[in-house]
Design a protein around this motif. Structure first.
Motif, PDB file in Angstrom:
ATOM      1  N   ILE A   1      51.533  41.534  38.428  1.00  0.00           N
ATOM      2  CA  ILE A   1      50.502  40.527  38.793  1.00  0.00           C
ATOM      3  C   ILE A   1      50.697  39.172  38.341  1.00  0.00           C
ATOM      4  CG2 ILE A   1      48.141  39.298  37.168  1.00  0.00           C
ATOM      5  CD1 ILE A   1      46.656  42.163  37.749  1.00  0.00           C
ATOM      6  N   ALA A   2      51.424  39.398  37.515  1.00  0.00           N
ATOM      7  CA  ALA A   2      51.933  37.902  37.339  1.00  0.00           C
ATOM      8  C   ALA A   2      52.810  37.522  38.851  1.00  0.00           C
ATOM      9  CB  ALA A   2      52.619  37.756  36.196  1.00  0.00           C
ATOM     10  N   GLU A   3      53.823  38.304  39.071  1.00  0.00           N
ATOM     11  CA  GLU A   3      54.936  38.270  40.448  1.00  0.00           C
ATOM     12  C   GLU A   3      53.769  37.964  41.471  1.00  0.00           C
ATOM     13  OE1 GLU A   3      56.821  41.685  41.871  1.00  0.00           O
ATOM     14  OE2 GLU A   3      58.243  42.028  39.914  1.00  0.00           O
ATOM     15  N   ARG A   4      52.772  38.453  41.556  1.00  0.00           N
ATOM     16  CA  ARG A   4      52.143  38.858  43.023  1.00  0.00           C
ATOM     17  C   ARG A   4      51.383  37.321  42.596  1.00  0.00           C
ATOM     18  NH1 ARG A   4      47.820  41.458  45.751  1.00  0.00           N
ATOM     19  NH2 ARG A   4      47.349  43.536  44.091  1.00  0.00           N
ATOM     20  N   ASP A   5      50.670  36.846  41.670  1.00  0.00           N
ATOM     21  CA  ASP A   5      50.132  35.514  41.122  1.00  0.00           C
ATOM     22  C   ASP A   5      51.107  34.490  42.024  1.00  0.00           C
ATOM     23  OD1 ASP A   5      47.636  36.403  40.312  1.00  0.00           O
ATOM     24  OD2 ASP A   5      48.309  35.854  37.941  1.00  0.00           O
ATOM     25  N   ALA A   6      51.960  34.254  41.613  1.00  0.00           N
ATOM     26  CA  ALA A   6      53.534  33.574  41.495  1.00  0.00           C
ATOM     27  C   ALA A   6      53.220  33.101  42.956  1.00  0.00           C
ATOM     28  CB  ALA A   6      54.345  33.612  40.708  1.00  0.00           C
ATOM     29  N   ARG A   7      53.968  34.353  43.915  1.00  0.00           N
ATOM     30  CA  ARG A   7      53.422  34.612  45.369  1.00  0.00           C
ATOM     31  C   ARG A   7      52.466  33.993  45.762  1.00  0.00           C
ATOM     32  NH1 ARG A   7      56.930  39.653  47.326  1.00  0.00           N
ATOM     33  NH2 ARG A   7      54.657  40.266  45.867  1.00  0.00           N
TER      34      ARG A   7
ATOM     35  N   PRO B   1      42.116  35.640  42.358  1.00  0.00           N
ATOM     36  CA  PRO B   1      43.620  35.996  42.144  1.00  0.00           C
ATOM     37  C   PRO B   1      43.305  37.574  41.837  1.00  0.00           C
ATOM     38  CG  PRO B   1      42.877  35.171  40.217  1.00  0.00           C
ATOM     39  CD  PRO B   1      42.120  34.202  40.879  1.00  0.00           C
ATOM     40  N   SER B   2      44.278  38.335  42.099  1.00  0.00           N
ATOM     41  CA  SER B   2      44.531  39.968  42.248  1.00  0.00           C
ATOM     42  C   SER B   2      43.469  40.577  40.781  1.00  0.00           C
ATOM     43  CB  SER B   2      45.477  40.157  41.910  1.00  0.00           C
ATOM     44  OG  SER B   2      46.149  39.519  43.061  1.00  0.00           O
ATOM     45  N   GLY B   3      42.514  40.836  41.075  1.00  0.00           N
ATOM     46  CA  GLY B   3      42.311  41.361  39.836  1.00  0.00           C
ATOM     47  C   GLY B   3      41.518  40.624  39.318  1.00  0.00           C
ATOM     48  N   SER B   4      40.965  39.587  39.668  1.00  0.00           N
ATOM     49  CA  SER B   4      39.070  39.340  39.186  1.00  0.00           C
ATOM     50  C   SER B   4      38.353  39.196  39.614  1.00  0.00           C
ATOM     51  CB  SER B   4      39.149  36.936  39.766  1.00  0.00           C
ATOM     52  OG  SER B   4      39.682  37.170  41.244  1.00  0.00           O
ATOM     53  N   GLY B   5      38.325  40.445  40.027  1.00  0.00           N
ATOM     54  CA  GLY B   5      36.602  40.967  39.586  1.00  0.00           C
ATOM     55  C   GLY B   5      35.487  40.596  41.353  1.00  0.00           C
ATOM     56  N   LYS B   6      37.061  39.990  42.342  1.00  0.00           N
ATOM     57  CA  LYS B   6      36.722  39.572  43.173  1.00  0.00           C
ATOM     58  C   LYS B   6      34.962  41.000  43.910  1.00  0.00           C
ATOM     59  CE  LYS B   6      39.744  38.380  46.006  1.00  0.00           C
ATOM     60  NZ  LYS B   6      41.187  38.704  44.912  1.00  0.00           N
ATOM     61  N   GLY B   7      36.283  42.280  44.262  1.00  0.00           N
ATOM     62  CA  GLY B   7      35.480  43.019  44.970  1.00  0.00           C
ATOM     63  C   GLY B   7      33.909  43.717  44.636  1.00  0.00           C
ATOM     64  N   THR B   8      34.295  43.935  43.100  1.00  0.00           N
ATOM     65  CA  THR B   8      33.068  44.260  42.441  1.00  0.00           C
ATOM     66  C   THR B   8      31.903  43.523  42.363  1.00  0.00           C
ATOM     67  OG1 THR B   8      34.901  45.084  41.356  1.00  0.00           O
ATOM     68  CG2 THR B   8      32.033  45.274  40.410  1.00  0.00           C
ATOM     69  N   ILE B   9      32.182  42.049  42.026  1.00  0.00           N
ATOM     70  CA  ILE B   9      30.931  41.423  42.355  1.00  0.00           C
ATOM     71  C   ILE B   9      30.851  41.007  43.857  1.00  0.00           C
ATOM     72  CG2 ILE B   9      30.986  38.836  42.206  1.00  0.00           C
ATOM     73  CD1 ILE B   9      31.826  40.466  39.245  1.00  0.00           C
ATOM     74  N   GLY B  10      31.426  40.806  44.686  1.00  0.00           N
ATOM     75  CA  GLY B  10      31.368  40.604  46.153  1.00  0.00           C
ATOM     76  C   GLY B  10      30.383  42.047  46.451  1.00  0.00           C
ATOM     77  N   ARG B  11      30.709  43.441  46.333  1.00  0.00           N
ATOM     78  CA  ARG B  11      29.545  43.904  46.074  1.00  0.00           C
ATOM     79  C   ARG B  11      28.139  44.274  46.206  1.00  0.00           C
ATOM     80  NH1 ARG B  11      34.288  46.928  45.876  1.00  0.00           N
ATOM     81  NH2 ARG B  11      33.948  47.925  44.515  1.00  0.00           N
ATOM     82  N   ALA B  12      28.737  43.818  44.653  1.00  0.00           N
ATOM     83  CA  ALA B  12      26.566  43.445  44.246  1.00  0.00           C
ATOM     84  C   ALA B  12      26.191  42.481  44.852  1.00  0.00           C
ATOM     85  CB  ALA B  12      27.375  43.265  42.546  1.00  0.00           C
ATOM     86  N   VAL B  13      26.680  41.415  45.188  1.00  0.00           N
ATOM     87  CA  VAL B  13      26.411  40.379  45.667  1.00  0.00           C
ATOM     88  C   VAL B  13      25.552  40.500  47.096  1.00  0.00           C
ATOM     89  CG1 VAL B  13      26.330  37.725  45.883  1.00  0.00           C
ATOM     90  CG2 VAL B  13      27.363  38.377  43.996  1.00  0.00           C
ATOM     91  N   ALA B  14      26.331  40.999  47.338  1.00  0.00           N
ATOM     92  CA  ALA B  14      26.298  41.382  49.329  1.00  0.00           C
ATOM     93  C   ALA B  14      24.640  42.635  49.367  1.00  0.00           C
ATOM     94  CB  ALA B  14      27.643  42.313  49.917  1.00  0.00           C
ATOM     95  N   ARG B  15      24.726  43.442  48.714  1.00  0.00           N
ATOM     96  CA  ARG B  15      24.170  44.435  48.455  1.00  0.00           C
ATOM     97  C   ARG B  15      22.428  43.289  47.610  1.00  0.00           C
ATOM     98  NH1 ARG B  15      24.917  47.819  44.178  1.00  0.00           N
ATOM     99  NH2 ARG B  15      27.080  48.377  45.336  1.00  0.00           N
TER     100      ARG B  15
END
Ligand code: DC
Length: 225
Positions: A176-182, A11-25
């Motif tokens: 965040i709650a709205e976006r999670d629900a949708r 979900p939004s804000g779970s840290g995927k972007g940060t973690i993904g960048r670090a693992v890709a590096r």
């Protein structure tokens, strides 16, 4: 030989972007930020003056829009039709727009080929909502990253504050709650872990701890050293 893929959904804000960048590096692999593509479709639609319910218009833009991701040192720049939109696609408003167009099956289908084209040697880290379930079901490793809604709202709040944009924590929690629900309730490619995904709850964990866990999972599957 097929290109090895690590999918990182959540979900939004779970840290995927940060973690993904670090693992890709760590792995020296390419990175696909699929959320950016949905944000770009919504933005491109707004710039062209498309109606908010013009599904076909947005699906056509998903195929035709000219997008470039340019890495510049640590920073990533995003260009739409040759114009820099790096900051513009990261606002909460752009996120809401993305979540709206992402609910349309026609837009999701139109983005499939564009997303799969990111799978180039030596490997790909793909971050999103349906990377492991729909876009790359054959991925070598699937991780589903989650965190409590309160912690995700707080992370987003701190991120925005760092960038100097004002935000209210209660408004962010609501959004965040709205976006999670949708994202979780839509009929097509809803946000759910793949049945073969490794679920990591990052509530209370430091970024480095989550990165280490994902790297260790990849090591066990001999994706990297
Ligand atoms: O990850 P993000 O916040 O940049 O994503 C923005 C929106 O796009 C999110 O609310 C849901 C949608 N999205 C999606 O439906 N499927 C993806 N693979 C990535 C994002």
């Amino acid at each position: 030989m097929s290109v090895p893929i690590l999918t990182l959904d959540g979900p939004s804000g779970s840290g995927k972007g940060t973690i993904g960048r670090a693992v890709a590096r760590h792995a020296g692999w390419h990175l696909l930020d699929s959320g950016a593509l949905y944000r770009l479709v919504a933005l491109a639609g707004r710039k062209r003056g498309l109606g908010q319910s013009d599904v076909q218009g947005h699906a056509a833009l998903a195929v035709s829009m000219d997008v470039r991701f340019a890495a510049e040192g640590e920073a990533e720049r995003v260009l739409l039709d040759g114009r820099e939109v790096t900051g513009e696609i990261r606002t909460e408003e752009a996120g809401q727009g993305a979540s709206r167009v992402a609910a349309w099956p026609e837009v999701r289908a139109a983005l499939l080929a564009r997303q799969r084209a990111f799978a180039e040697p030596p490997g790909l880290v793909a971050d999103g909502r349906d990377m492991g379930t729909v876009v790359f079901p054959e991925a070598a490793l699937k991780v589903f990253l989650t965190a409590s809604a309160a912690e995700r709202a707080l992370r987003r709040y701190n991120q925005l504050k760092e960038k100097g944009s004002g935000a209210s924590l209660s408004a962010l929690s609501r959004e965040i709650a709205e976006r999670d629900a949708r994202d979780s309730s839509r009929a097509v490619a809803p946000l759910v872990p793949a049945s073969d995904a490794e679920v990591i709850d990052s509530t209370g964990l430091a970024v480095a701890e989550v990165v280490d866990r994902v790297i260790e999972l990849g090591r066990r599957r001999t994706l990297w050293a």
